[in-house]
Scaffold this motif. Structure first.
Motif, mmCIF file in Angstrom:
data_model
loop_
_atom_site.group_PDB
_atom_site.id
_atom_site.type_symbol
_atom_site.label_atom_id
_atom_site.label_comp_id
_atom_site.label_asym_id
_atom_site.label_seq_id
_atom_site.Cartn_x
_atom_site.Cartn_y
_atom_site.Cartn_z
ATOM 1 N N GLN A 4 0.842 -1.213 0.000
ATOM 2 C CA GLN A 4 0.000 0.000 0.000
ATOM 3 C C GLN A 4 0.873 1.258 0.000
ATOM 4 N N ILE A 5 1.971 1.180 0.825
ATOM 5 C CA ILE A 5 2.875 2.335 0.897
ATOM 6 C C ILE A 5 3.511 2.575 -0.480
ATOM 7 N N GLU A 6 3.903 1.472 -1.118
ATOM 8 C CA GLU A 6 4.531 1.605 -2.444
ATOM 9 C C GLU A 6 3.571 2.298 -3.426
ATOM 10 N N ALA A 7 2.301 1.813 -3.397
ATOM 11 C CA ALA A 7 1.313 2.402 -4.308
ATOM 12 C C ALA A 7 1.091 3.878 -3.981
ATOM 13 N N GLY A 8 0.980 4.179 -2.673
ATOM 14 C CA GLY A 8 0.753 5.558 -2.222
ATOM 15 C C GLY A 8 1.889 6.475 -2.614
ATOM 16 N N VAL A 9 3.131 5.969 -2.476
ATOM 17 C CA VAL A 9 4.299 6.793 -2.814
ATOM 18 C C VAL A 9 4.298 7.098 -4.308
ATOM 19 N N LYS A 10 3.966 6.056 -5.113
ATOM 20 C CA LYS A 10 3.965 6.261 -6.567
ATOM 21 C C LYS A 10 2.907 7.295 -6.967
ATOM 22 N N ASN A 11 1.766 7.335 -6.199
ATOM 23 C CA ASN A 11 0.692 8.306 -6.502
ATOM 24 C C ASN A 11 0.882 9.612 -5.747
ATOM 25 N N LYS A 12 1.955 9.709 -4.972
ATOM 26 C CA LYS A 12 2.245 10.909 -4.154
ATOM 27 C C LYS A 12 1.117 11.190 -3.151
ATOM 28 N N ASN A 13 0.458 10.157 -2.683
ATOM 29 C CA ASN A 13 -0.641 10.312 -1.724
ATOM 30 C C ASN A 13 -0.059 10.174 -0.309
ATOM 31 N N TRP A 14 0.625 11.213 0.185
ATOM 32 C CA TRP A 14 1.425 11.103 1.403
ATOM 33 C C TRP A 14 0.595 10.915 2.668
ATOM 34 N N ASP A 58 10.216 10.186 -1.909
ATOM 35 C CA ASP A 58 9.738 8.982 -2.607
ATOM 36 C C ASP A 58 10.863 8.071 -3.087
ATOM 37 N N GLN A 59 11.983 8.664 -3.485
ATOM 38 C CA GLN A 59 13.085 7.849 -4.021
ATOM 39 C C GLN A 59 13.641 6.906 -2.948
ATOM 40 N N SER A 60 13.936 7.458 -1.747
ATOM 41 C CA SER A 60 14.529 6.620 -0.699
ATOM 42 C C SER A 60 13.510 5.605 -0.184
ATOM 43 N N LEU A 112 11.106 4.128 -1.887
ATOM 44 C CA LEU A 112 11.003 3.026 -2.860
ATOM 45 C C LEU A 112 12.225 2.118 -2.801
ATOM 46 N N GLU A 113 13.404 2.712 -2.636
ATOM 47 C CA GLU A 113 14.631 1.893 -2.502
ATOM 48 C C GLU A 113 14.497 0.920 -1.330
ATOM 49 N N GLU A 114 14.078 1.481 -0.180
ATOM 50 C CA GLU A 114 13.969 0.656 1.031
ATOM 51 C C GLU A 114 12.878 -0.392 0.887
ATOM 52 N N ILE A 115 11.781 -0.033 0.206
ATOM 53 C CA ILE A 115 10.678 -0.999 0.030
ATOM 54 C C ILE A 115 11.154 -2.217 -0.752
ATOM 55 N N TYR A 116 11.921 -1.974 -1.810
ATOM 56 C CA TYR A 116 12.382 -3.118 -2.607
ATOM 57 C C TYR A 116 13.453 -3.922 -1.864
ATOM 58 N N TYR A 117 14.225 -3.224 -1.029
ATOM 59 C CA TYR A 117 15.192 -3.926 -0.183
ATOM 60 C C TYR A 117 14.429 -4.814 0.805
#
Lengths: 121, 242
Positions: free
Chosen positions: A43-53, A102-104, A106-111
């Motif tokens: 959900q966080i990943e999707a929210g970050v991609k949509n900038k829905n902070w 958002d960049q950091s 997403l990095e951490e999410i994939y890690y």
């Protein structure tokens, strides 16, 4: 009966031990509504991609609670270092969310996805 | 992660696994262990300790190591019992190191024992004169078995043709003030007989008795809780904490 118990008790004891030591793979899966860690992070990943902070921040709080629950269940069957590493990743995701970076995040999410795969394997 | 709880759980797993495996592996006494058994035991103990306290790796990995060692130990035990040839290869065999007072240096060398060690082992068997030895055998558990020449052996009742009565075992009948009826029955006695015997020892209540045995000659040995011992036997030479 006594002879049966003589063999049955050690057998059951060993079976329980084996179950406890290998229960991590099962216990890391959600068993209720507030321990859906993987879903929260998706959900966080999707929210970050949509900038829905706003939604991302709510989900990040849920994520931390879910992780605390899961740690209590899987701690007997996994390595301490693995738990500490995921602890760190979750803290960094939380930090990234607070900073709305958002960049950091997403990095951490994939890690985290990689770490989750390895947990209790 | 709550380290305390995790360690408590791991200690329970390690302790009872070790207990179950050692009971399965038999009752060999520590004194009868070969050098390999001894080292193997230490290794198994070390793995069990790591299983309990090393949180940096999974309990399962250590547990599998423990099972592996226990299984191989059990397998080797089975092989040495079933196959005499392999048993000899795996356990070694007893070796004669002294014959008729003569030291067999080649065998001694094979067993890697120094002459001074051999002398120590002889002295520990109360033999100070090597010429008294007919055979000395170095056993696989590292002990020395010695057979003295007949002229140096003590005289026995048989040599003197003194009649002997067949030996029996002593039977416990009271422990900590509790009568062991099963053992009384074994010696074909009853509580009336026991009370009679206790009265002969000036004891009215069985609860005053710490330990009682029926001796091989059917008499009763009684030890009371009350020992009535003076200070003559006290071993301490100066005041201490107790």
């Amino acid at each position: 009966m006594k002879k049966f118990l003589l063999y049955f008790i050690p057998f059951i004891t060993l079976a329980v031990f084996i179950t406890v030591m290998n229960s991590g793979a099962f216990l890391k899966q959600p068993l209720g509504k507030d321990d859906r860690l993987y879903e929260s992070i998706q959900q966080i990943e999707a929210g970050v991609k949509n900038k829905n902070w706003d939604e991302v921040k709510t989900e990040a709080a849920k994520m931390e609670k879910a992780w605390d629950k899961i740690v209590r269940r899987v701690q007997f069957s996994v390595e301490k270092e693995q738990l500490l590493e995921i602890d760190g990743t979750i803290a960094r995701i939380r930090g990234g969310v607070e900073a709305e970076d958002d960049q950091s995040v997403l990095e951490e999410i994939y890690y985290y996805y990689g770490q989750w795969e390895q947990l209790a394997r | 992660m709550n380290e305390t709880i995790v360690i408590i759980v791991r200690v329970i797993i390690s302790f009872f696994t070790l207990l179950i495996f050692t009971r399965l592996l038999g009752k060999q006494e520590v004194g009868q262990l070969t050098f390999f058994d001894y080292i193997n035991g230490i290794t198994i103990g070390s793995i069990a300790a790591t299983l309990a306290t090393d949180l940096s790796s999974k309990a399962w990995a250590h547990w599998l190591g423990l099972v592996g060692y226990a299984l191989l130990t059990g397998l080797l035990q089975f092989i040495t019992i079933k196959n005499r040839y392999l048993g000899k290869v795996l356990d070694g065999e007893p070796t004669v190191v002294i014959e008729n007072g003569k030291i067999l240096e080649t065998n001694l060398g094979k067993m890697r024992i120094k002459l001074s060690e051999l002398m120590t082992l002889l002295r520990s068997q109360q033999i100070f004169d090597i010429t008294q030895v007919e055979y000395a055998v170095f056993e696989i558990n590292g002990e020395l078995s010695v057979k003295q020449k007949p002229e140096f052996l003590p005289v026995t009742r048989k040599d003197l043709q003194i009649p002997v009565r067949p030996g029996r075992l002593a039977t416990e009948v009271i422990q900590d003030g509790i009568v062991l009826d099963q053992n009384l029955e074994q010696r074909k006695k009853d509580r009336n007989w026991l009370h009679q015997q206790l009265r002969a020892h000036n004891i009215e209540d069985v609860k005053d008795v710490s330990f009682a045995l029926i001796l091989p000659n059917d008499s009763l040995y009684v030890d009371k809780f009350e020992d009535n011992i003076g200070k003559e036997t006290e071993m301490g030479d100066y005041d201490g904490p107790y």
